[in-house]
Scaffold this active site. Structure first.
Site, short mmCIF file in Angstrom:
data_model
loop_
_atom_site.label_atom_id
_atom_site.label_comp_id
_atom_site.label_asym_id
_atom_site.label_seq_id
_atom_site.Cartn_x
_atom_site.Cartn_y
_atom_site.Cartn_z
N HIS A 318 -0.11 0.76 77.71
CA HIS A 318 0.82 0.92 76.59
C HIS A 318 1.99 1.82 76.98
O HIS A 318 3.16 1.51 76.72
CB HIS A 318 0.09 1.51 75.39
CG HIS A 318 -0.91 0.58 74.77
ND1 HIS A 318 -2.10 0.25 75.38
CD2 HIS A 318 -0.91 -0.08 73.58
CE1 HIS A 318 -2.79 -0.58 74.61
NE2 HIS A 318 -2.09 -0.80 73.50
N HIS A 361 -6.24 6.22 74.54
CA HIS A 361 -6.17 6.62 75.94
C HIS A 361 -6.33 8.13 76.02
O HIS A 361 -6.06 8.86 75.06
CB HIS A 361 -4.83 6.21 76.59
CG HIS A 361 -4.82 4.79 77.06
ND1 HIS A 361 -5.40 4.38 78.24
CD2 HIS A 361 -4.26 3.68 76.51
CE1 HIS A 361 -5.20 3.08 78.40
NE2 HIS A 361 -4.52 2.64 77.35
N ASP A 365 -4.14 9.61 81.22
CA ASP A 365 -3.67 8.23 81.38
C ASP A 365 -2.18 8.11 81.09
O ASP A 365 -1.43 7.41 81.80
CB ASP A 365 -4.45 7.30 80.44
CG ASP A 365 -5.95 7.40 80.64
OD1 ASP A 365 -6.36 7.91 81.70
OD2 ASP A 365 -6.70 6.99 79.73
#
Length: 439
Positions: A318, A361, A365
């Site tokens: 993302h 996440h 990350d």
């Protein structure tokens, strides 16, 4: 350097190697001596001719060499001056010794290669500051430019060739990398720690905020908006094939790196409420391929209900897409669209925040995704403006250690640096000048 062409029927005689203006001065002296016997080249009174009535003494100008040095002889046409001198002489004088008179072509060939002068009072055309090609634009005049004539029929090399086959090859590279990423996720899902026995890792952000499942959906809606804007910039770009293959190549590398990082280290699920599909006791190659196409059909989003395999944490996909969309718009859209740039930057920041709010996440990350995406994008575009194709120095040797360097040189072999920010309508109909005004 300014380049002009000359028609074949007016091709002059082969030029002689002349370094200075003395031959031109000498030829003019010979002509004046034969055509104007009443005039002298020195500051002395001229003797009147016997048949004509006495005339007042003529004082010739200063030495022609000094006059020539003072005047701007670059590109001057002596034909008009010669005709005016002929009108002041009799017909017999015009007919005598024509063989000694230099032709216009010979005079032009004898001129030395001099710089063109630029008038400072004339307003110069302006270009967009965001156009990286403005320094090489033929509209910009420099004091050191030279006029060079090229033979007719010479075609200028295309600076930004489309090379559609390279764009297709780059898209094929992207598709292979996406497939490898999805295959890695399908394998990681089987190695995922049991969420009933393994708690999420300690995280400085996730431990201090409560999970909101709707945050992941909001983040993915922002991803859809950002990617749409980035795609429009690429589609309406004048050099869309060059920009597209660059982005295909960069996105492919990002997905390939991501498939490696999430495969080598499997982290426990960061969210306690996110749905994960049950594991399979027998993982076969056919099952992995089926999962791969199932994930590709959902574009890696969870809002369509197809991203039900967990374990793809390091690094955040993302964050990668959100940051990359902003970089694309900022790099390939004009600076006059700065509100769009700020909107894309805010969309990326909000999207990452909502991912963390939903515990989709870990914070590590997001940090790694930002670092890898920006550094790869900036490294690729920095190579476009550096002399990476020539020389065998230390820097040239170090950059060759990148395993993807050979593919980069193949894709950018015929493209000379960054492309200008210019836009047009991609279809042959209807014609519109809306997008050309943004250039």
């Amino acid at each position: 350097m300014t380049i002009s062409a000359r028609s074949p029927d007016k091709e002059p005689s082969p030029p002689k190697q002349i370094n200075f203006a003395e031959p031109l001065v000498e030829s003019v002296r010979v002509y004046l001596a034969n055509e104007l016997p009443a005039k002298q080249l020195a500051l002395v009174p001229c003797a009147p001719s016997p048949p004509s009535p006495p005339t007042p003494p003529l004082l010739c100008h200063v030495d022609i060499a000094t006059n020539t040095a003072r005047e701007d002889i670059k590109g001057i046409n002596f034909e008009a001056r010669l005709k005016r001198n002929d009108l002041n002489n009799n017909a017999s004088g015009r007919q005598s010794d024509k063989r000694d008179m230099p032709s216009q072509a010979e005079l032009m060939q004898r001129q030395p290669l001099l710089a063109r002068t630029v008038k400072t009072d004339v307003p110069q055309p302006t270009t967009d500051e965001s156009d990286p090609d403005q320094d090489h634009s033929p509209q910009r005049a420099h004091a050191g430019d030279f006029m060079v004539e090229i033979p007719p029929g010479t075609v200028r090399e295309e600076r930004y060739p489309k090379e559609i086959w390279k764009t297709i090859l780059s898209f094929f590279f992207l598709f292979i990398c996406v497939c490898v990423n999805m295959m890695s996720l399908s394998l990681v899902h089987e190695r995922l720690p049991d969420r009933n026995t393994t708690a999420p890792l300690n995280d400085i952000v996730l431990d201090n905020i409560s999970a909101r499942d709707w945050g992941l959906a909001v983040s993915e809606y922002l991803i859809m908006i950002s990617t749409t804007v980035a795609m429009l910039v690429v589609v309406f770009h004048k050099h869309r094939f060059i920009v597209a293959r660059r982005l295909f190549f960069i996105i492919g590398l990002l997905y390939l790196y991501r498939s490696v990082t999430m495969f080598v280290t499997v982290l426990p699920v960061s969210s306690t409420t996110y749905y994960c599909s049950p594991k399979s006791n027998n993982t076969t190659p056919l099952l992995v391929i089926r999962r791969m196409f199932y994930l590709i059909s959902g574009f890696g989003l969870s809002i369509n209900g197809k991203h039900t395999y967990c374990g793809d944490y390091i690094y955040s996909g993302h964050t990668m897409v959100l940051v990359l969309s902003y970089l694309i718009v900022a790099e390939y859209s004009p600076k006059k669209l700065w509100p769009v740039h700020w909107a894309m930057w805010g969309s990326a920041l909000l999207g990452v925040s909502f991912v963390l709010l939903a515990h989709g996440h870990y914070t590590v990350d997001v940090v790694i995704a930002y670092y890898v995406t920006t550094r790869l994008f900036w490294t690729f575009h920095s190579l476009l403006v550096t002399p990476h194709r020539s020389g065998n120095g230390y820097n040239h040797y170090m950059i060759q250690r990148e395993w993807w360097y050979w593919l980069f040189t193949y894709l950018e072999r015929n493209v000379r640096g960054p492309v200008p920010r210019r836009y047009d309508w991609p279809l042959p109909w209807p014609r519109t000048k809306l997008f050309s005004r943004l250039s």
